[in-house]
Design a protein around this motif. Sequence first.
Motif, PDB file in Angstrom:
ATOM      1  N   ASP A  17      19.370  17.872  -5.738  1.00 38.71           N
ATOM      2  CA  ASP A  17      20.647  18.148  -5.071  1.00 38.71           C
ATOM      3  C   ASP A  17      20.569  17.817  -3.599  1.00 38.71           C
ATOM      4  O   ASP A  17      21.476  17.202  -3.022  1.00 38.71           O
ATOM      5  N   ARG A  34      12.651  23.842  -8.999  1.00 39.37           N
ATOM      6  CA  ARG A  34      12.324  23.160  -7.749  1.00 39.37           C
ATOM      7  C   ARG A  34      12.828  21.732  -7.786  1.00 39.37           C
ATOM      8  O   ARG A  34      13.382  21.227  -6.813  1.00 39.37           O
ATOM      9  N   TYR A  64      12.966  28.141  -6.944  1.00 44.12           N
ATOM     10  CA  TYR A  64      14.209  27.699  -6.313  1.00 44.12           C
ATOM     11  C   TYR A  64      15.138  27.457  -7.487  1.00 44.12           C
ATOM     12  O   TYR A  64      14.752  26.816  -8.453  1.00 44.12           O
ATOM     13  N   SER A  65      16.377  27.965  -7.435  1.00 47.03           N
ATOM     14  CA  SER A  65      17.192  27.816  -8.644  1.00 47.03           C
ATOM     15  C   SER A  65      17.900  26.471  -8.662  1.00 47.03           C
ATOM     16  O   SER A  65      18.324  25.977  -7.618  1.00 47.03           O
ATOM     17  N   ALA A  79      16.694  21.540  -7.405  1.00 53.83           N
ATOM     18  CA  ALA A  79      17.104  21.864  -6.033  1.00 53.83           C
ATOM     19  C   ALA A  79      16.819  20.676  -5.120  1.00 53.83           C
ATOM     20  O   ALA A  79      17.621  20.329  -4.244  1.00 53.83           O
ATOM     21  N   GLN A  80      15.670  20.051  -5.364  1.00 58.04           N
ATOM     22  CA  GLN A  80      15.298  18.893  -4.558  1.00 58.04           C
ATOM     23  C   GLN A  80      16.284  17.741  -4.805  1.00 58.04           C
ATOM     24  O   GLN A  80      16.730  17.106  -3.859  1.00 58.04           O
ATOM     25  N   ALA A  91      20.179  27.893  -1.512  1.00 59.45           N
ATOM     26  CA  ALA A  91      19.821  26.615  -2.121  1.00 59.45           C
ATOM     27  C   ALA A  91      19.137  25.753  -1.074  1.00 59.45           C
ATOM     28  O   ALA A  91      19.420  25.846   0.120  1.00 59.45           O
ATOM     29  N   LEU A  92      18.235  24.899  -1.547  1.00 61.07           N
ATOM     30  CA  LEU A  92      17.498  24.004  -0.654  1.00 61.07           C
ATOM     31  C   LEU A  92      18.465  23.176   0.187  1.00 61.07           C
ATOM     32  O   LEU A  92      18.285  23.005   1.399  1.00 61.07           O
ATOM     33  N   SER A  93      19.520  22.660  -0.454  1.00 58.31           N
ATOM     34  CA  SER A  93      20.499  21.828   0.252  1.00 58.31           C
ATOM     35  C   SER A  93      21.163  22.586   1.384  1.00 58.31           C
ATOM     36  O   SER A  93      21.332  22.068   2.481  1.00 58.31           O
TER      37      SER A  93
END
Lengths: 401, 134
Positions: free
Chosen positions: A31, A25, A21-22, A28-29, A179-181
């Motif tokens: 954010d 990880r 995940y850019s 990304a978490q 993105a995770l967000s």
Amino acid sequence: LLLQSTMICIDNSEWMRNGDYSPSRFQAQADAVNLICGAKTQSNPENTVGVMTMAGKGVRVLVTPTSDLGKILACMHGLEVGAEANLAAAIQVAQLALKHRQNKRQQQRIIVFIGSPVTYDKKVLETIGKKLKKNNVALDVVDFGETDDEKPEKLEALIAAVNSSDSSHIVHVPPGDHALSDVLISTPIFTGEEGGSGFAASAAAAAATGATGYDFGVDPNVDPELALALRLSMEEERARQEAIAKKAAEDNKDQASSSTDAIMAEAELTLNAPADVDADLLKDDDDAQLLQQALAMSMDEGASGAAAVADAAMAEAAADDQDLALALQMSVQDAEAAGQSDMSKVFEDRSFVTSILNSLPGVDPNDPSVKDLLASLHGQGEDLVLMVTGKQNYLQNSINK
Amino acid sequence: GQVDLVDFIDWTGVECLNQDPAHGIANALKQGYREDEGLHLASDSDEQLLIYIPFMQVIKLHSALFKGPEEEGPKTVKLFSNREHMGFSNVNDFPPSDSVDLSSSHLLESKPVTLKYVKFQNVRRYVHLSLAGG
């Protein structure tokens, strides 16, 4: 508005170094966590959020539930990544932190980010889930990072055990471009059960278009006070316009409808103004420019506000009496024109003028020039005003010399 | 004389852990609801219920009335006066102010249970743990 107390459990284990995940990880978490904290505190100012780690130096609470967004975001800095996450212990600690919340009316919620593999049995997780349900705690799980055959199934079982009337959710986020967000924004973890707060909805829309826009072009994380102030003034403006429109609507005279039209037009102008502010803010952070915009807005508002209030007051009074209405209208029209003539009427009152002149320093009413002045009073209007002020200036000057 | 304490309950703080969402605490406490035979309070995951009741002023608790079916109703009730932050995990750490074993006559005939009055002289909030039978 839903009143919540949330504990966020961060996975800061060694597994978080991975870059699938850019940029990583862990980042990304982080954010996503920042975004969630912002959303929760914005949707209800009485909401509290706490943060804790599941790995690194161990299961520990970084900040106990608080409504201070700055404090929450600050604790995210300088977190080390390492060791293994202890999911069961973390949930227990989170539960304890929530149990000791000050405001008992807040609904308890735990949000767990789990990017490492799940070592616990399904049975153990189900027991944990049941205990949470028994203690009236809702649970959201973000399943990302490491994945194996059992992990999704185990986490689903956990959520099934906790879930009571759809208050708990699980989201699986596979690695990829998004993105995770961004993925989380559109899930119930952000939007909650009632189906969305203004913040989440607008952020979701912005995310969809690829830009990171916010309600007022101001990042609430960077400048929460400004964002809040802008939002409050928008709401106040809306409430005020609604109140005025309502007042006018109670009337059924033509007068009322025409003044309502005027108010509506002015309302549109002022409501559009924030949009302009928004666009400019995006381009240019200059404080001076912002101040100018605000001044322009308030000036427009001032003029329209005064007119709107006057119209509304007129409309109400006129409701009772036609004659009164006519008189009011005439007086409003005359008001502008009558400025000077009012003055002239005042000066016709000789005794009044005499008393004024007496009060001016150094003026002797027996002075022949003053006597001439008084004689030429009647019907001189504006000219008289200028003359008197001129005299005053002259007198002041002579005193000062 | 004694009065029904329902008027003194601070409803904003009433909490019931492990209640079935469809059969909540209001059904048992609130006037109107509690008289309705069709409404009842039920537990969810297991047979324990933890009820937290704050009062608007300090009261003296004299007796409590429990009504329910013989089989599914509460068997043992533990009452704790003036305790905060109770959860199922720590409720057994403290000795109860009083403990009542309910018989079928209590449940079916709505006989009020006289409590140890001396222990409930100064009650601001009270926690009630009820355990059903097997």
